[in-house]
Scaffold this motif. Structure first.
Motif, mmCIF file in Angstrom:
data_model
loop_
_atom_site.group_PDB
_atom_site.id
_atom_site.type_symbol
_atom_site.label_atom_id
_atom_site.label_comp_id
_atom_site.label_asym_id
_atom_site.label_seq_id
_atom_site.Cartn_x
_atom_site.Cartn_y
_atom_site.Cartn_z
ATOM 1 N N THR A 6 0.799 -1.200 0.024
ATOM 2 C CA THR A 6 -0.055 0.109 -0.237
ATOM 3 C C THR A 6 0.854 1.270 -0.041
ATOM 4 O O THR A 6 1.839 1.333 0.878
ATOM 5 C CB THR A 6 -0.963 -0.256 1.238
ATOM 6 O OG1 THR A 6 -1.569 -1.283 1.216
ATOM 7 C CG2 THR A 6 -1.946 0.969 1.247
ATOM 8 N N TYR A 54 -1.223 -2.591 -4.457
ATOM 9 C CA TYR A 54 -2.197 -1.481 -4.588
ATOM 10 C C TYR A 54 -1.609 -0.194 -5.001
ATOM 11 O O TYR A 54 -0.698 0.282 -4.396
ATOM 12 C CB TYR A 54 -3.029 -1.391 -3.370
ATOM 13 C CG TYR A 54 -4.079 -0.199 -3.355
ATOM 14 C CD1 TYR A 54 -4.989 -0.266 -4.095
ATOM 15 C CD2 TYR A 54 -3.819 0.971 -2.489
ATOM 16 C CE1 TYR A 54 -6.029 0.871 -4.244
ATOM 17 C CE2 TYR A 54 -5.005 1.897 -2.549
ATOM 18 C CZ TYR A 54 -6.031 1.851 -3.313
ATOM 19 O OH TYR A 54 -7.019 2.860 -3.346
ATOM 20 N N SER A 103 -1.373 -4.766 6.092
ATOM 21 C CA SER A 103 -0.928 -3.582 5.357
ATOM 22 C C SER A 103 0.332 -3.344 5.021
ATOM 23 O O SER A 103 1.139 -3.489 6.163
ATOM 24 C CB SER A 103 -1.561 -2.031 6.047
ATOM 25 O OG SER A 103 -1.153 -0.984 5.251
#
Lengths: 442, 442
Positions: free
Chosen positions: B143, B197, B162
Motif C-alpha cells: 500500500t 495496490y 497493510s
C-alpha cells in the motif's frame, strides 16, 4: 438449476412464433419493470433535487419545489452529489426514527437506525454478524417456507444453515409456534439455530400476522434466545378488510420487560416494495433493538464500508416516510395505489385470503396425470405448469418449487403490483390456460 | 484517535467566537460538499429520467431529452425504478467496455466488468476475495505511503495486512521498484504479500505515472506473482503539461505475453471523482483482467448480494463515459472544469508538481521550535499545524499524519476540486496563517 432451465426456455421462446401478443412477466416483485407507474410527487421532488433550477418552474406544484429545497438544504453544499454521512444522512435517519415513533407510539432512536443500499444488503450484513461456528456450532436461521429465493441463497453464502419452518397454508399461511418449535428441535441435531427470520406481510404468502401471533412468536424467541430478523418491507401494503400491520418493535415494546428489554430484533424496510416500488433506487433501512453493545459495534463497522445508499435513494426513503398531507397541492395526485385482487373460482386452484404484500401464491391441485407427465419430463409439476403457461399464453409466473413449499403441494406466484389493465390480462390468460390444462390432464 | 480529537476540536470551535467569516473544509475529496457545481448536462439528463414528462419540456436542450429517452429505453418498463440486472445494467456494462476499448485501443469484454455501489465497495469486495490465512500466510497488501485513510481501514477490516511502500517525494512522489522490492522482502517475515495496490493518478500525491514506470511495476508484479489493484478513479483528472494517463490495462496488454496473459489486474473507476464529483450518487466499476476462473466465479458471487449501484448512479456513469460531443446542443455548456493550481512560493513549504488527481499534498518544513511545541502538546506536528490553521482562519485541511508519511516529514492535504473563488480564499488564508506560524516558531 430449474431457474436456468426456465429462463433458457423463455429465451428460446423469444425467437419462436408466438401464439400471444407479448410476454407478461409477473414472476418477480419488480413493479416498475412490469409497468407500474412511479408516484408523481416522488419523481417531481427528485427531478428538482437533481436539477435545482426546476425550483423556479411554476408548472411544478409548490409543495414539490418546497420539499426539494428543504431536502437540498440537508445535503453538504446543497448538492445531492456530495458524500452522505456514513450510516445515512442525519436528516434521513431522523426521519426514519420519527416515522417509527409515529407508527408504533414507541420511541425510536436515530442511533439505532442505519440506512443501506436496499434492505437486502442490510439483511445480509446483519446475518453476517450473527454467523459463526462449524458443524453443530454453525449458526442456523429459521426461515419460512414458502420464502422468496434470494434470501436462502444469501444465507447459505454467508455460511449459515437454513432451517425451514412451514407456514400453515390451510389457515391462511399463519406462523405456528408448534411448527417453529419442531423446526428448532430438528435443527439442534445438526446446527446451532440462533436466528428467526420472519416476513410480515408475507412474501409470497400475502399473510399479515395478528398482534397475538406476533406476541406468541416473541415469547418463543425469548425462551429460545433467538435473534429476530423482521422483514417488514411490505408494511405499507396491507389491504385485507380485517388486517392491520403491527411491527415487531411495537409489539415487543408493549409486552414490557423482560421481553422489551431483552429480545434482540432487527427490523427492515425499503423503498423497493409496495405501492411506490422504486427498486431501482436502492435504499432501505434497518432498526436494531436490544442489540448487545459488542454486536452493535460490529454492526456499525460492517456498515461503514460503502453499504451506503445513494443520496437520491435516501431522499426517496425520506419522501416515502413523509408523503404529502391533506391540503398539500400534491395530495390529490398522491393517490395510494391499492392492489386489485380478483377472486378466482377456478377448479383445481385455490388461494388463501391475501391481506398484504404484493404477491398472490396460488395453489394448484394437479391431477395424477399432470404429475406423472411432469415426472416423465423430469420437471417439478409446477415448473412444468409454469413453462406451459408461458409457452401457450406468454404469461411468466414463478413456480412454487423455486420458493420452497410443503412436499407434494404445488403453487405459482404472481406479483400483484401490476397496472390494473395488465392484471386483467394476466388473469384472463391464466384462466384460459388453466381450463385447457386441466382438460388435457383430467 | 487523532481524527476524533481533530473533529471534536472543530466542533468546539463551532460554538466559539470566530476570527473568520466561515469554515472552509478542503480536508476531504467531497467536491460538491465544497461547493463545486454539478455538470448541467448530467443533471438535466437525470432529472428527465426521474420525471419523464420533461422529455417534452422545450426549455431543455434536445440532446438532453434524447439521451434521457434512450437511457429510459434501457430500463425495464422504461422506469429507473425497476431493478437493474445483477452486476449492472447490460447497457451500462457495455458502455464501460466501449469506453475502455476506445481509451486503451485494446478490447474490453463487458463480462469482465461489474458495476458497483461506488468504487470503494468494489475495492473492498475484490480485496475480500484475495484475503486468506493467518500468521505468515496472512495476505499482505502493498500500500502506498501516503495514501487516503479509508483504504487502510478497509484493508485491515477485511483481515489483510497493510505493507507500506513509500512514494519518493523528492522525485515527485514516483513509485520506485527498489522500494516495492524492499517493502515486499521486509513483509515476507510476517505475512504473505500477494496484492499490490496502486493509486494512479495519486491521492494525495497528485503524481501521474509514466508508461515506463507502469511497465516496471508490471514486470515486478509478474516476477513476484502479485495481483495488481489499480485505483484509477482520477484518470479523468490529468492536467500536468507533460503528463498523460496510461491505464494499467493498456500497458499490460501492450507488453504482450507472458505479461498480458498472466498478470492479474483489477482496475477501478468511479463517478465520484474528478470534474464530475458526483459522490452522492454512489457508482463505480471494476474491470477484471486475467483472473483465475475460480476467483472470477467467487467475484461474481461476492458482487451478487446487493453491491449494486442504483439505476440513477449507473446512468450517471454512462453519461460520464459518453459526454456530449462537439456539435451537440449541450457541448458548449459541458465545459470540462480544469483544476486551478496556484504556484506558491512560501518559505517553509514545498510542493511537488501536481499532474493529476484532485489533491495538493504540501510539505511543511517545520522548525525545531514548532516540532518541540507539538511534542509538548502530545500532537503530531502537522496535526498541531492543521488545528491552529483551523482555529485561526477557519480553513480545515487534512494533516499528513492521517494519510501516513515518511517518518520525520510533515504535510497537509488540500482538495483542489473546489470552486475557483473559494480556492483563492483557501490560499489566502493558508498563506497569511503560515507566515504568522513560522514567525511564531522561527
Amino acid at each position: 438449476m430449474h431457474v436456468f432451465m426456465y429462463l433458457s426456455h423463455w429465451l428460446v421462446l423469444q425467437g419462436l412464433v408466438k401464439r400471444y401478443k407479448d410476454v407478461i412477466d409477473v414472476s418477480s416483485g419488480n413493479p416498475h419493470g412490469m409497468g407500474l407507474k412511479p408516484l408523481t410527487f416522488v419523481r417531481q421532488v427528485l427531478a428538482t433535487c437533481f436539477y435545482p433550477p426546476l425550483v423556479h418552474d411554476e408548472s411544478l406544484p409548490l409543495d414539490v419545489r418546497q420539499r426539494a429545497q428543504s431536502l437540498l438544504a440537508e445535503c453538504d453544499g446543497e448538492s445531492i452529489g456530495s458524500y452522505p454521512a456514513t450510516y445515512g444522512m442525519k436528516h434521513v435517519r431522523s426521519s426514519v426514527s420519527t416515522f417509527i415513533t409515529r407508527r408504533d407510539g414507541v420511541v425510536s432512536d436515530p442511533d439505532n437506525i442505519i440506512i443501506s443500499n436496499g434492505s437486502q444488503h442490510a439483511l445480509i450484513l446483519i446475518l453476517k454478524l450473527l454467523v459463526q461456528g462449524r458443524g453443530l456450532q454453525q449458526t442456523g436461521v429459521l426461515t419460512p417456507v414458502p420464502c422468496y429465493r434470494s434470501f436462502n441463497k444469501g444465507l447459505v453464502a454467508q455460511g449459515a444453515v437454513s432451517v425451514p419452518y412451514y407456514l400453515c397454508e390451510e389457515q391462511g399461511w399463519t406462523v405456528q409456534v408448534e411448527e417453529l418449535r419442531r423446526a428448532l428441535q430438528a435443527a439442534r441435531g445438526h446446527c446451532n439455530p440462533m436466528v428467526l427470520y420472519i416476513i410480515n406481510p408475507g412474501n409470497p404468502s400475502g399473510h399479515v400476522q395478528s398482534k397475538a401471533s406476533i406476541e406468541e412468536v416473541i415469547r418463543f424467541a425469548a425462551e429460545e434466545r433467538l435473534f429476530i430478523m423482521a422483514d417488514e418491507v411490505y408494511q405499507g401494503c396491507v389491504f385485507g378488510k380485517d388486517s392491520e400491520f403491527y411491527s415487531y418493535k411495537k409489539v415487543l415494546s408493549e409486552m414490557g420487560p423482560p421481553y422489551s428489554t431483552n429480545v434482540e430484533l432487527a427490523s427492515f424496510h425499503s423503498v423497493s416494495k409496495g405501492f411506490m416500488g422504486e427498486s431501482g433506487l436502492r435504499c432501505g433501512y434497518v432498526e436494531m433493538v436490544n442489540l448487545d453493545p459488542q454486536v452493535m459495534r460490529y454492526a456499525y463497522q460492517a456498515f461503514s464500508f460503502n453499504a451506503l445508499a445513494s443520496v437520491p435513494g435516501q431522499i426517496t426513503l425520506d419522501v416515502m416516510l413523509n408523503p404529502p398531507q391533506p391540503g398539500d397541492p400534491s395530495y390529490a395526485v398522491y393517490a395510494q395505489k391499492k392492489i386489485n385482487i380478483t377472486e378466482n373460482g377456478l377448479p383445481g386452484m385455490t388461494c388463501q385470503p391475501i391481506n398484504g404484500g404484493i404477491f398472490m401464491f396460488l395453489r394448484l391441485h394437479l391431477s395424477k396425470a399432470a404429475i406423472e407427465h411432469a415426472e416423465e419430463k423430469d420437471l417439478e409439476p409446477d415448473l412444468l405448469y409454469s413453462m406451459r403457461l408461458l409457452e401457450d399464453t406468454g404469461l411468466c409466473v414463478a413456480p412454487g418449487c423455486e420458493l420452497r413449499q410443503k412436499q407434494g403441494t404445488h403453487h405459482i406466484r404472481i406479483c400483484l403490483a401490476t397496472p390494473e389493465e395488465i392484471m386483467e390480462d394476466v388473469l384472463h390468460r391464466l384462466k384460459s390456460f388453466h381450463l385447457r390444462f386441466i382438460k388435457e390432464f383430467p
